[in-house]
Design an enzyme around this catalytic site. Sequence first.
Site: not given
Ligand SMILES: C=C(O[C@@H]1C=C(C(=O)O)C=C[C@H]1O)C(=O)O
Length: 457
Positions: A215, A265, A309, A444
């Site tokens: 990942k 988080e 993931e 995203e």
């Molecule tokens: C890396 C980030 O978020 C992280 C990545 C996520 C994902 O890939 O789904 C979700 C939440 C966080 O752990 C960010 O918001 O910049």
Amino acid sequence: MPVSLPLTFDLSSESEFYTQVSTGIQAAQQANCQFLSLGIPLPTVDPLMLLAGLMQVSGESEHFYLEQAGEIVAACGAVATSSVQGSQRFSDLQHFSERILNRVWAIAPAEPRIFCQFSFWDDAANRAFLPRWQVIQRRDQVCLTLSCALETSTPHRLWQDWQLLQRALAHLVADPPPCSPPRAIALPPLTEQYGQFITSVKRALQLLEEGDLEKLVLAAALTLEQPQGFNWLGTLQNLRQQYANCYIFSVGQKRQQVFLGASPERLVKIGDGVLCADALAGSRPRGQTQQEDQRLRNGLYHSPKERYEHQVIVEFLCQTLQQLGMSCEVPTKPRILELSHIQHLQTLIQAPLPQPIHILKVVAALHPTPAVAGYPASRAQDWLRQLELFDRNGYAAPLGWVTPTGEGEFIVGIRSAHLQGTHAHLFAGAGIVKGSQPEREWQEILWKFQTMISALA
Ligand SMILES: C=C(O[C@@H]1C=C(C(=O)O)C=C[C@H]1O)C(=O)O
């Protein structure tokens, strides 16, 4: 929020204050302490507004603010500080915290804490400080901890600091800061960021295919400009209104350089003999209608790619905590965390602590988790250094506080921005695993940028 004056603090006369404080100072000196922390209950007051008022009347810009459902903590001014870099940064700041907090003479109900901000990479600045003013709100109880260094302080200096706080309180009543609604900033064209991100995701997919990685969390950076500058307090007020189930934070040393955000988080919390660590990964936007929202939520929950993931993080957290001698209690299935623009898979892990462990030892072992860097950690970091063309600074790094017994709480600085004068630098990342589609990952990133874009004032 209304403020009820006068204060409940009974040491309202200067001479009584001197007498009480002088006794405290003597006791502290006899105990070979270097710092004194005085606890004073305050009237019900909004700690964010008090922090803003204090920064204004004292001229101090070093601060730390963290707001979550059961507790708000605001700290300002520094009585002792440490700035470190390098691979030992977590243990260096652990030793600093222990050294300082062991030498604090605390007069109840003082709760002295050390506040820490780390950078993502170990070659940038990492900082910790014991604040002069620290305000903690739990339910409707507000308590001030006023600290000083005995070597340079007198009862008079403490009295002045106490008076400054009173001025900040009075200021709040007489002149409450106006609300600054969000500026409704439109996303600028992101052609360059898009191109770089898509290229990096394609490279990451090759590496995943070759088995070099499981990942990789690739981020994008975006700079916004406002000729009049950004309104720090207004932005924080908007964040707290829009993201009630996130950790609203702000840290900084200089007025024109602040790192703030609304992070969903938590990295780790230790309290009452229990450690809690949160796994958060797997994302979908929120729907425009209830049906669409439900459809997206189901899609997230049942997607093998998102579940994989997420599972990478759950396993990493459990393995790391086990290596530290803990046994983890893990729910069998994740739950959904719903935020204004986005929803995530979340698993809350708990571990009873057979013996105390300093929270910074745990932070050192966990950072960076596969939620913000990738897996395996060191290869993921090597690739991030090659593929990301900007410095993450505090983005995706831990920030939090430590108590004298080594308990505390650290969150991960995502959904964040560095405000620097007329510029706001925003960051957002997405986890790439086998099966990720570059365009969807870019979408995203855009949802994640929305957290700050929708709140900047
Ligand atoms: C890396 C980030 O978020 C992280 C990545 C996520 C994902 O890939 O789904 C979700 C939440 C966080 O752990 C960010 O918001 O910049």
